[in-house]
Scaffold this motif. Structure first.
Motif, PDB file in Angstrom:
ATOM      1  N   TYR A 153       0.578   5.341  -0.153  1.00  0.00           N
ATOM      2  CA  TYR A 153      -0.405   6.402   0.014  1.00  0.00           C
ATOM      3  C   TYR A 153       0.200   7.747  -0.358  1.00  0.00           C
ATOM      4  O   TYR A 153       1.297   8.107   0.099  1.00  0.00           O
ATOM      5  N   TRP A 201      -3.923   5.298   4.579  1.00  0.00           N
ATOM      6  CA  TRP A 201      -3.222   4.101   5.054  1.00  0.00           C
ATOM      7  C   TRP A 201      -3.557   3.810   6.508  1.00  0.00           C
ATOM      8  O   TRP A 201      -3.627   2.630   6.913  1.00  0.00           O
ATOM      9  N   LEU A 246       2.276  -3.096   6.992  1.00  0.00           N
ATOM     10  CA  LEU A 246       0.843  -2.877   7.199  1.00  0.00           C
ATOM     11  C   LEU A 246       0.313  -3.842   8.250  1.00  0.00           C
ATOM     12  O   LEU A 246      -0.518  -3.471   9.090  1.00  0.00           O
ATOM     13  N   LEU A 306       0.857  -1.188   0.000  1.00  0.00           N
ATOM     14  CA  LEU A 306       0.000   0.000   0.000  1.00  0.00           C
ATOM     15  C   LEU A 306       0.888   1.231   0.000  1.00  0.00           C
ATOM     16  O   LEU A 306       1.685   1.433   0.926  1.00  0.00           O
TER      17      LEU A 306
END
Length: 236
Positions: free
Chosen positions: A10, A57, A26, A8
């Motif tokens: 962001y 996030w 994460l 991820l």
């Protein structure tokens, strides 16, 4: 997908923030959220949380952490014009952004444990915490980054206060991923302003085995450069 590859990423083009998280990173933040709810708040599986946060996030960590702890989640996107029909009775925990709290103070549901998120780059704590709330950033960093072993979740357990199960959410996420043509290994750029529901910006890419480039306040003039820089294969 290797453990060191970004899962991820962001961006906030209004602030210049770029935060990149691998799957283990994460997972670490999600574990802290789970520990905050289970150990910090004393909640047990079957508890519930209201999440009033934009795509971010930190929102991903809240959602995944709550679900991993067996906490049912109700989610309301930022664009909702008012917070009618709040959960009844009041949820065990509430997560709300400072911006949303300032806008809709009277309509934020009460909860036994209420956390406000500044959503600042670098998880900076708030300079001033509203009365009746705890600073999410300050609380989170106190939690262990490896959650204790909780009882195994079952597909038929409720993932939302309305009774929607983990299996049903998974099925919906797979259907959305299929409808979007998402595949394992895709690098998916998501305009946060256009896709506020976590089924779209978070769960569908994850169940497909894709990674996410989540862009808030997306600068369209920079889109082509970002696609090239991030190796994006799909744009939502």
């Amino acid at each position: 997908m290797g453990p060191d590859r970004p899962l991820l990423t962001y961006y906030d083009d209004a602030t210049g923030e770029r935060t990149e998280l691998s799957a283990p990173e994460l997972g670490s933040w999600s574990a802290r959220v789970a520990a905050l709810l289970r150990d910090g708040c004393g909640l047990t599986a079957g508890g519930d949380a209201a999440v009033l946060l934009p795509p971010h996030w930190q929102t991903a960590a809240v959602l995944l952490g709550a679900w991993s702890a067996g906490i049912a989640v109700s989610f309301r996107p930022w664009s909702t014009a008012g917070l009618t029909d709040p959960p009844a009775p009041a949820p065990d925990a509430v997560f709300v952004s400072r911006r949303r709290l300032d806008s809709w103070l009277e309509e934020v549901p009460a909860g036994r444990h209420r956390f406000v998120l500044g959503l600042e780059p670098g998880l900076r704590p708030l300079a001033e915490v509203p009365a009746g709330y705890r600073d999410f950033a300050a609380e989170l960093v106190r939690q262990p980054d490896t959650a204790p072993a909780y009882p195994e979740l079952r597909p038929g357990d409720a993932a939302s206060p309305d009774g929607t199960t983990y299996a049903q959410w998974s099925e919906l996420a797979h259907e959305i991923a299929a409808s979007l043509g998402l595949r394992a290994g895709d690098r998916v750029l998501v305009d946060a302003g256009e896709h506020e529901q976590p089924l779209q910006w978070l769960l569908a890419p994850l169940v497909a085995g894709a990674s996410i480039v989540l862009c808030a306040n997306l600068d369209r003039d920079a889109l082509d450069r970002r696609i090239a820089a991030e190796g994006v294969s799909r744009v939502l």
